[in-house]
Design an enzyme around this catalytic site. Structure first.
Site, PDB file in Angstrom:
ATOM      1  N   ASP A  85      -9.868  -9.907  -4.594  1.00  0.00           N
ATOM      2  CA  ASP A  85     -11.090  -9.375  -3.993  1.00  0.00           C
ATOM      3  C   ASP A  85     -10.839  -8.066  -3.231  1.00  0.00           C
ATOM      4  OD1 ASP A  85     -13.940  -9.859  -3.590  1.00  0.00           O
ATOM      5  OD2 ASP A  85     -13.446 -10.040  -1.469  1.00  0.00           O
ATOM      6  N   HIS A  88      -6.826  -6.796   0.310  1.00  0.00           N
ATOM      7  CA  HIS A  88      -5.711  -5.847   0.300  1.00  0.00           C
ATOM      8  C   HIS A  88      -4.454  -6.406   0.957  1.00  0.00           C
ATOM      9  CE1 HIS A  88      -4.034  -1.880  -0.135  1.00  0.00           C
ATOM     10  NE2 HIS A  88      -3.978  -1.634   1.164  1.00  0.00           N
ATOM     11  N   SER A  96       0.844  -1.190   0.000  1.00  0.00           N
ATOM     12  CA  SER A  96       0.000   0.000   0.000  1.00  0.00           C
ATOM     13  C   SER A  96       0.888   1.252   0.000  1.00  0.00           C
ATOM     14  CB  SER A  96      -0.941  -0.055   1.209  1.00  0.00           C
ATOM     15  OG  SER A  96      -2.036   0.813   1.069  1.00  0.00           O
TER      16      SER A  96
END
Length: 266
Positions: A216, A245, A93
């Protein structure tokens, strides 16, 4: 866990194993604790380092320096102090943004390869970029919630990171980690990282890159990974079918296998 004084800030980091260094960089509001399953397993084969950014995890809380660029400069100073060479960066991230900003500031001569976990070239939904997670009204809402109902925001945010529902124990320890970031820091770094755009930078990368995306993911679409595959030379894309994530947590054995296989090839 060891600490280090860098740029007049005390940083917490994990340093385990020997051999070629792998540096894990966490996402916004997160910490090195999220990489425990990588630290324990991969340190059997490599030297594994995971850093808490300033104001995150067990690193010192400070009311300044909360930008992606400063986080990258902090990482550079830590690397210099540890005298690390031929690094494999793994950025999850926002950690990917820190890697890209590091390269922009300091070059890539000391980087052997990178692995990017579920991140888009920009988290903002620009007019010509549909793969961000936030438009301006969403960002305003998040900034307001951080200041007025931080704990409730975290309760709502954590489930978005995973394909399946979190068990009570996981929800609890993750929430405690996120609450270590004070609201002023949380809002500042969220705004800074969300409005960055690295599309014009990545085409210049000349090192192998592993792209790890959850099928997903409710935050970053797989199309963002496909964009990288098209625009980054020497890149390969692995999609984790049972993850959101956080494939390194949701499918940690498969993730660790793919990362080790990738590193062995370079």
């Amino acid at each position: 866990m060891p600490t280090m004084l860098v740029n007049n800030i005390k940083f917490n980091y994990i340093d385990k194993g020997i051999g070629a260094p792998i540096i894990f960089l966490h996402g916004v509001w997160m910490s090195s604790m999220f990489f425990q399953k990588q630290i324990d397993e991969l340190s059997k084969y490599h030297r594994v380092i995971a850093i808490d950014f300033r104001g995150h995890g067990l690193s010192e809380n400070t009311n300044h320096g909360h930008t992606v660029s400063q986080y990258a400069a902090d990482v550079k100073a830590i690397i210099d102090q540890l005298k690390l060479e031929e690094i494999v960066f793994v950025g999850w991230s926002m950690g990917a943004f820190v890697i890209w900003d590091y390269i922009e500031q300091f070059g890539s001569h000391n980087i052997k390869a990178t692995a990017i976990i579920d991140e888009s070239a920009s988290d903002f939904k620009w007019d010509d970029w549909p793969y961000g997670f936030a438009d301006f009204p969403t960002l305003i809402h998040l900034m307001e919630m951080i200041q007025t109902d931080h704990e409730h925001l975290i309760d709502d945010f954590l489930p978005l990171m995973f394909k399946d529902s979190l068990d009570e124990n996981s929800q609890s320890w993750m929430k405690l980690e996120l609450l270590k970031v004070n609201p002023a820091t949380a809002g500042t770094i969220l705004f800074d990282q969300t409005t960055r755009d690295y599309r014009n930078k990545i085409a210049n990368f000349t090192f192998p890159t592993l792209l790890c995306f959850g099928r997903d993911s409710k935050l970053v679409p797989v199309e963002a990974g496909e964009y990288f595959l098209e625009h980054i030379n020497q890149s390969e894309l692995v999609i984790f079918e049972n993850s959101g994530h956080c494939p390194f947590l949701e499918e940690h054995e498969a993730f660790n296998h793919q990362l080790l296989k990738f590193i062995s090839k370079i």
